[in-house]
Design an enzyme around this catalytic site. Structure first.
Site, short mmCIF file in Angstrom:
data_model
loop_
_atom_site.label_atom_id
_atom_site.label_comp_id
_atom_site.label_asym_id
_atom_site.label_seq_id
_atom_site.Cartn_x
_atom_site.Cartn_y
_atom_site.Cartn_z
N SER A 153 0.86 -1.18 0.00
CA SER A 153 0.00 0.00 0.00
C SER A 153 0.89 1.23 0.00
O SER A 153 2.02 1.20 0.51
CB SER A 153 -0.89 0.02 1.24
OG SER A 153 -1.54 1.28 1.39
N TYR A 166 -1.53 -0.37 10.29
CA TYR A 166 -1.61 -0.54 8.83
C TYR A 166 -0.34 -0.08 8.12
O TYR A 166 0.25 -0.86 7.35
CB TYR A 166 -2.85 0.18 8.29
CG TYR A 166 -3.13 -0.16 6.84
CD1 TYR A 166 -3.63 -1.42 6.50
CD2 TYR A 166 -2.88 0.75 5.82
CE1 TYR A 166 -3.89 -1.76 5.18
CE2 TYR A 166 -3.14 0.42 4.50
CZ TYR A 166 -3.64 -0.83 4.18
OH TYR A 166 -3.88 -1.17 2.88
#
Length: 269
Positions: A153, A166
């Site tokens: 990501s 995350y």
């Protein structure tokens, strides 16, 4: 001169998280699976939700492709071994692995985050990719080489995320990709990472996505165009195919240019 081709005819690929939850658009795993099948690959569609994987299989077979589904939890070594074995038992080889499973995970800063949820998030987002590679690499070696694509990501490339888990886990995926590329190059196995930006998928849609928030996400890039799972899937298919034969250890943002700038130029945003 070597022939460079995207064609994956006769190759076998595993995609984890190959289903897509109900909603608008398509998930990254389903899009990657369909595009790999269109390039000629046979697909092992792994997902924890069998109905979602079955929908992907039907879409592939409706276009004349070939796929099987395997229900499993990629945080469990035995399930990972079984996913790999299913493809080898069906088609006798393995050529590509797409590590697509990931979650948003534990919320909060280091001060706020629940340690048990933190550990589970790392297990899903990082350890699962190691486990799948553990069982996939030997089969790729037997096949004479292959390709692994890990889904990271843009959150793993820059700061600014409201939660610690995350971006930490996705940053680990980035450097895990580089390390794996070195480890497995001798076997002709290329390992690359795709880092999606603000793509709009059913998973994103399910996360309290308002029209205002969706528009703000679209505008957080140079191109000012909303991305989809198909954009991510196209990058995955490229990195699994012959046109990327000279690429390994690469970290590829698919983000409409969001990570290319510190702030939007005047006139944008």
């Amino acid at each position: 001169m070597d022939t460079i081709t995207e064609n994956l005819q006769g190759k076998v690929a595993i995609v984890t998280g190959a289903g897509s939850r109900p909603g608008e658009g398509v998930g990254n795993g389903r899009a990657a699976s369909i595009l790999l099948a269109r390039a000629g690959a046979k697909l092992v569609l792994a997902d924890a939700v069998p109905e979602w994987a079955e929908d992907t299989r039907r879409m592939i077979e409706a276009e004349g492709g070939e796929a099987i589904t395997v229900t499993g939890d990629v945080t469990k070594p035995e399930d990972c071994r079984r996913i790999v074995a299913a493809g080898v038992e069906r088609w006798g080889r393995l050529d590509a692995l797409v590590n697509n499973v990931g979650i948003g995970g534990a919320q909060g800063t280091a001060e706020e985050v629940d340690p048990a949820e933190w550990a589970q998030g790392l297990l899903v987002n990082v350890t699962s990719m190691m486990l799948m590679a553990k069982y996939a690499v030997p089969e790729m070696r037997k096949a004479g080489g292959g390709a692994i694509v890990n889904i990271g990501s843009v959150a793993g490339l820059k700061g600014g995320h409201p939660s610690l888990l995350y971006p930490t886990s996705k940053g680990a995926v980035v450097n895990m990709t580089r390390a794996m590329a070195v480890h497995h190059a001798k076997d002709g196995i290329r390992v690359n990472c795709v880092c999606p930006g603000m793509v709009y998928t059913p998973m994103v849609q399910a996360n309290a996505m308002t029209p205002e928030k969706r528009e703000a996400r679209r505008r957080r890039s140079i191109l000012q165009v909303e991305g989809s799972g198909w954009d991510v899937g196209a990058a995955v298919a490229f990195l699994c195919g012959g046109n990327s034969r000279w690429m390994t250890g690469a970290i590829v943002p698919v983000d409409a240019g969001a990570t290319a700038i510190a702030a939007l130029p005047s006139g944008l945003g």
